[in-house]
Design a protein around this motif. Structure first.
Motif, PDB file in Angstrom:
ATOM      1  N   LEU A  22       4.805  -6.114  -1.485  1.00  0.00           N
ATOM      2  CA  LEU A  22       3.360  -6.053  -1.508  1.00  0.00           C
ATOM      3  C   LEU A  22       2.757  -7.398  -1.866  1.00  0.00           C
ATOM      4  O   LEU A  22       1.645  -7.714  -1.490  1.00  0.00           O
ATOM      5  CB  LEU A  22       2.888  -4.980  -2.497  1.00  0.00           C
ATOM      6  CG  LEU A  22       3.256  -3.551  -2.121  1.00  0.00           C
ATOM      7  CD1 LEU A  22       2.711  -2.589  -3.153  1.00  0.00           C
ATOM      8  CD2 LEU A  22       2.724  -3.200  -0.749  1.00  0.00           C
ATOM      9  N   SER A  79     -10.934  -0.455   4.750  1.00  0.00           N
ATOM     10  CA  SER A  79     -10.985  -1.789   4.164  1.00  0.00           C
ATOM     11  C   SER A  79     -11.963  -2.674   4.936  1.00  0.00           C
ATOM     12  O   SER A  79     -11.868  -2.794   6.158  1.00  0.00           O
ATOM     13  CB  SER A  79      -9.600  -2.435   4.167  1.00  0.00           C
ATOM     14  OG  SER A  79      -8.731  -1.777   3.262  1.00  0.00           O
ATOM     15  N   ASP A  92     -11.942  -1.872  -0.738  1.00  0.00           N
ATOM     16  CA  ASP A  92     -10.548  -1.454  -0.600  1.00  0.00           C
ATOM     17  C   ASP A  92      -9.658  -2.655  -0.294  1.00  0.00           C
ATOM     18  O   ASP A  92     -10.139  -3.770  -0.027  1.00  0.00           O
ATOM     19  CB  ASP A  92     -10.365  -0.345   0.432  1.00  0.00           C
ATOM     20  CG  ASP A  92     -10.512   1.045  -0.186  1.00  0.00           C
ATOM     21  OD1 ASP A  92     -10.589   1.160  -1.426  1.00  0.00           O
ATOM     22  OD2 ASP A  92     -10.538   2.038   0.584  1.00  0.00           O
ATOM     23  N   TRP A  94      -6.119  -2.895   1.589  1.00  0.00           N
ATOM     24  CA  TRP A  94      -4.868  -2.608   2.293  1.00  0.00           C
ATOM     25  C   TRP A  94      -5.001  -3.062   3.740  1.00  0.00           C
ATOM     26  O   TRP A  94      -5.956  -2.679   4.429  1.00  0.00           O
ATOM     27  CB  TRP A  94      -4.541  -1.112   2.270  1.00  0.00           C
ATOM     28  CG  TRP A  94      -3.226  -0.769   2.930  1.00  0.00           C
ATOM     29  CD1 TRP A  94      -1.990  -1.270   2.615  1.00  0.00           C
ATOM     30  CD2 TRP A  94      -3.009   0.157   4.004  1.00  0.00           C
ATOM     31  NE1 TRP A  94      -1.022  -0.715   3.428  1.00  0.00           N
ATOM     32  CE2 TRP A  94      -1.619   0.165   4.289  1.00  0.00           C
ATOM     33  CE3 TRP A  94      -3.854   0.981   4.748  1.00  0.00           C
ATOM     34  CZ2 TRP A  94      -1.065   0.961   5.282  1.00  0.00           C
ATOM     35  CZ3 TRP A  94      -3.299   1.779   5.741  1.00  0.00           C
ATOM     36  CH2 TRP A  94      -1.915   1.770   5.995  1.00  0.00           C
ATOM     37  N   VAL A 108      -2.158  -9.969   4.799  1.00  0.00           N
ATOM     38  CA  VAL A 108      -2.628  -9.995   3.417  1.00  0.00           C
ATOM     39  C   VAL A 108      -2.985 -11.426   3.015  1.00  0.00           C
ATOM     40  O   VAL A 108      -3.998 -11.673   2.354  1.00  0.00           O
ATOM     41  CB  VAL A 108      -1.564  -9.406   2.479  1.00  0.00           C
ATOM     42  CG1 VAL A 108      -2.028  -9.461   1.019  1.00  0.00           C
ATOM     43  CG2 VAL A 108      -1.251  -7.963   2.867  1.00  0.00           C
ATOM     44  N   PHE A 126      -2.123   4.693  -1.183  1.00  0.00           N
ATOM     45  CA  PHE A 126      -1.604   3.453  -0.587  1.00  0.00           C
ATOM     46  C   PHE A 126      -2.489   2.919   0.512  1.00  0.00           C
ATOM     47  O   PHE A 126      -2.619   1.702   0.687  1.00  0.00           O
ATOM     48  CB  PHE A 126      -0.184   3.679  -0.049  1.00  0.00           C
ATOM     49  CG  PHE A 126      -0.135   4.422   1.270  1.00  0.00           C
ATOM     50  CD1 PHE A 126      -0.123   3.745   2.478  1.00  0.00           C
ATOM     51  CD2 PHE A 126      -0.117   5.821   1.297  1.00  0.00           C
ATOM     52  CE1 PHE A 126      -0.098   4.424   3.691  1.00  0.00           C
ATOM     53  CE2 PHE A 126      -0.086   6.506   2.491  1.00  0.00           C
ATOM     54  CZ  PHE A 126      -0.075   5.805   3.696  1.00  0.00           C
ATOM     55  N   ASP A 127      -3.111   3.810   1.305  1.00  0.00           N
ATOM     56  CA  ASP A 127      -3.895   3.357   2.446  1.00  0.00           C
ATOM     57  C   ASP A 127      -5.246   2.777   2.031  1.00  0.00           C
ATOM     58  O   ASP A 127      -6.058   2.426   2.896  1.00  0.00           O
ATOM     59  CB  ASP A 127      -4.081   4.490   3.468  1.00  0.00           C
ATOM     60  CG  ASP A 127      -4.562   5.796   2.859  1.00  0.00           C
ATOM     61  OD1 ASP A 127      -4.068   6.169   1.785  1.00  0.00           O
ATOM     62  OD2 ASP A 127      -5.419   6.462   3.478  1.00  0.00           O
ATOM     63  N   HIS A 128      -5.450   2.647   0.740  1.00  0.00           N
ATOM     64  CA  HIS A 128      -6.680   2.055   0.220  1.00  0.00           C
ATOM     65  C   HIS A 128      -6.411   0.937  -0.787  1.00  0.00           C
ATOM     66  O   HIS A 128      -7.242   0.035  -0.932  1.00  0.00           O
ATOM     67  CB  HIS A 128      -7.544   3.129  -0.443  1.00  0.00           C
ATOM     68  CG  HIS A 128      -7.873   4.249   0.481  1.00  0.00           C
ATOM     69  ND1 HIS A 128      -8.976   4.238   1.305  1.00  0.00           N
ATOM     70  CD2 HIS A 128      -7.219   5.408   0.746  1.00  0.00           C
ATOM     71  CE1 HIS A 128      -8.986   5.347   2.044  1.00  0.00           C
ATOM     72  NE2 HIS A 128      -7.934   6.068   1.722  1.00  0.00           N
ATOM     73  N   ALA A 130      -2.876  -0.419  -1.660  1.00  0.00           N
ATOM     74  CA  ALA A 130      -1.501  -0.910  -1.775  1.00  0.00           C
ATOM     75  C   ALA A 130      -1.420  -2.420  -1.927  1.00  0.00           C
ATOM     76  O   ALA A 130      -0.439  -2.933  -2.459  1.00  0.00           O
ATOM     77  CB  ALA A 130      -0.675  -0.466  -0.568  1.00  0.00           C
ATOM     78  N   ASP A 131      -2.432  -3.161  -1.467  1.00  0.00           N
ATOM     79  CA  ASP A 131      -2.419  -4.625  -1.588  1.00  0.00           C
ATOM     80  C   ASP A 131      -3.347  -5.123  -2.694  1.00  0.00           C
ATOM     81  O   ASP A 131      -3.597  -6.329  -2.806  1.00  0.00           O
ATOM     82  CB  ASP A 131      -2.824  -5.267  -0.257  1.00  0.00           C
ATOM     83  CG  ASP A 131      -1.843  -4.960   0.862  1.00  0.00           C
ATOM     84  OD1 ASP A 131      -0.624  -4.977   0.600  1.00  0.00           O
ATOM     85  OD2 ASP A 131      -2.290  -4.691   1.994  1.00  0.00           O
ATOM     86  N   GLN A 156       1.891  -3.340  -9.515  1.00  0.00           N
ATOM     87  CA  GLN A 156       2.315  -3.800  -8.192  1.00  0.00           C
ATOM     88  C   GLN A 156       2.855  -5.216  -8.241  1.00  0.00           C
ATOM     89  O   GLN A 156       3.777  -5.569  -7.504  1.00  0.00           O
ATOM     90  CB  GLN A 156       1.133  -3.731  -7.210  1.00  0.00           C
ATOM     91  CG  GLN A 156       0.745  -2.329  -6.787  1.00  0.00           C
ATOM     92  CD  GLN A 156      -0.539  -2.314  -5.986  1.00  0.00           C
ATOM     93  OE1 GLN A 156      -1.222  -3.337  -5.845  1.00  0.00           O
ATOM     94  NE2 GLN A 156      -0.903  -1.162  -5.449  1.00  0.00           N
ATOM     95  N   ALA A 235       5.087   2.610  -1.293  1.00  0.00           N
ATOM     96  CA  ALA A 235       3.723   2.868  -1.766  1.00  0.00           C
ATOM     97  C   ALA A 235       3.261   4.294  -1.513  1.00  0.00           C
ATOM     98  O   ALA A 235       2.183   4.671  -1.969  1.00  0.00           O
ATOM     99  CB  ALA A 235       2.763   1.891  -1.096  1.00  0.00           C
TER     100      ALA A 235
END
Length: 370
Positions: A22, A79, A92, A94, A108, A126-128, A130-131, A156, A235
């Motif tokens: 990540l 995002s 967001d 990700w 990223v 994770f879809d919001h 994770a990064d 993370q 994630a």
């Protein structure tokens, strides 16, 4: 390969842990720009802002974004990179990847090069988010979310130095409201309801079930890379940590953003009242995919729109971010139009539909004069 195309996963000799995957963008050059400001520009920041916000809106020398615009640039799921009166933030955190790679034409590292002042997390799945840790650590942005969102981001990247502002926690009461200011932007956050299934609504307010056929074409055209698959797998267990809806006000412009839309009728009628009490929105970015659509269609989305009262509604979380489970956004268009038709004409917003992948990182689609 163009400068802004999806690059292969960075190579690393460390074990492929969640931290290294990540945060892989950090090793690709993000750390060198962490903590810098617009007063200390570099070519990557200027290039990233020019691409995400449009050349006409970015100073080619300083990278400053013009202060008389609200510019929104979608990079998948819910995002967005946003420049609100010149203040750059992320909504967001990700970049969709895992079941496919390269469908969203950024990385990223490139998102981090925008050097946002703040990152707002709607919820922790994770879809919001994770990064979130990698982007906050690398860019120096302040991370906003519940206590759980911020703690998860710290884990993370195994960092204790992320700058965070917490808006309650997962136990906070529905409808609880928080306020903050970032630059010239006034921020209101409201604890609201994550999407979830409810028995079919047989009342006059109910809507027909709807679920688009999952689409794997984009995985075939954009096959996943191993490290993206591993990162996704690591994630998948991320927790919601509470859901926050945000309203941003700059000048006379009001933007509302929610990355999930829950069953207000059954689970959060008090939230409806809180949202109704907020100023009406010029633009509403709203998630339209949810767990209640196989039972109640897009009823929940309509109820959010009715409460928020926007002049313009922009859908998100309707793209093919997880092929095999999701479909392209165009499959939602007719159903969404039909749901909006149920709102009386004098209160019905203009629909500005986004389609994937053509509307990813397309600032001209969502630029508004303040």
């Amino acid at each position: 390969m163009s400068e802004f195309s999806h690059s292969p996963c960075p190579l690393t000799r460390r074990p492929l842990t969640r931290r290294t995957l990540l945060g892989a963008a950090i090793g690709a050059g993000l750390v060198a720009t962490a903590g810098r400001s617009v007063a200390d520009p570099d070519e990557r920041m200027i290039a990233a802002r020019t691409r995400f916000f449009g050349a006409a809106n970015v100073d080619p020398v300083t990278g400053a974004v013009r202060s008389d615009r609200a510019i929104l640039s979608w990079f998948g799921c819910t995002s967005f990179a946003a420049a609100l009166g010149g203040t750059v933030v992320l909504l967001d955190a990700w970049v969709p990847r895992g079941a496919h790679s390269g469908y969203v034409p950024t990385t990223v590292a490139q998102v981090g090069e925008l050097r946002p002042e703040a990152i707002f997390i709607g919820h922790g799945h994770f879809d919001h988010a994770a990064d979130a840790g990698a982007l906050a650590q690398a860019s120096g942005a302040v991370l906003f979310g519940t206590a759980e969102h911020c703690s998860q981001a710290q884990r993370q990247v195994e960092a204790s130095t992320l700058r965070t502002v917490t808006f309650g926690d997962a136990r906070s009461a529905l409808g609880e409201t928080y306020r903050h200011t970032v630059g010239s932007v006034e921020v209101t956050a409201v604890r609201h309801v994550h999407s979830g299934p409810k028995p079919p609504d047989r009342s006059a307010d109910g809507s027909a079930p709807f679920f688009p056929v999952p689409d794997i074409r984009d995985s075939i055209a954009n096959p996943p890379q191993l490290c993206d698959l591993i990162a996704l797998g690591s994630a998948l267990s991320d927790q919601e940590g509470g859901s926050l809806l945000y309203q941003f006000r700059v000048g006379g412009f009001t933007l509302t953003w929610n990355d999930s839309a829950g069953p207000l009728a059954e689970a959060g009628p008090q939230v409806y009242d809180v949202l109704r009490a907020l100023p009406a929105s010029d633009v509403h970015l709203g998630a339209i995919q949810g767990f209640n659509q196989p039972l109640n269609g897009l009823r929940d989305i309509r109820q959010y729109i009715e409460a928020i009262r926007p002049a313009v509604f922009v859908p998100s979380h309707h793209d093919n971010w997880l092929p095999g489970f999701t479909a392209r956004g165009d499959t939602y268009q007719a159903t969404l139009h039909g749901e909006l038709e149920r709102i009386p004409a004098e209160r019905r917003p203009t629909l500005r539909f986004l389609s994937d992948p053509g509307d990813y990182i397309r600032p001209d689609a969502l630029t508004f004069t303040l």
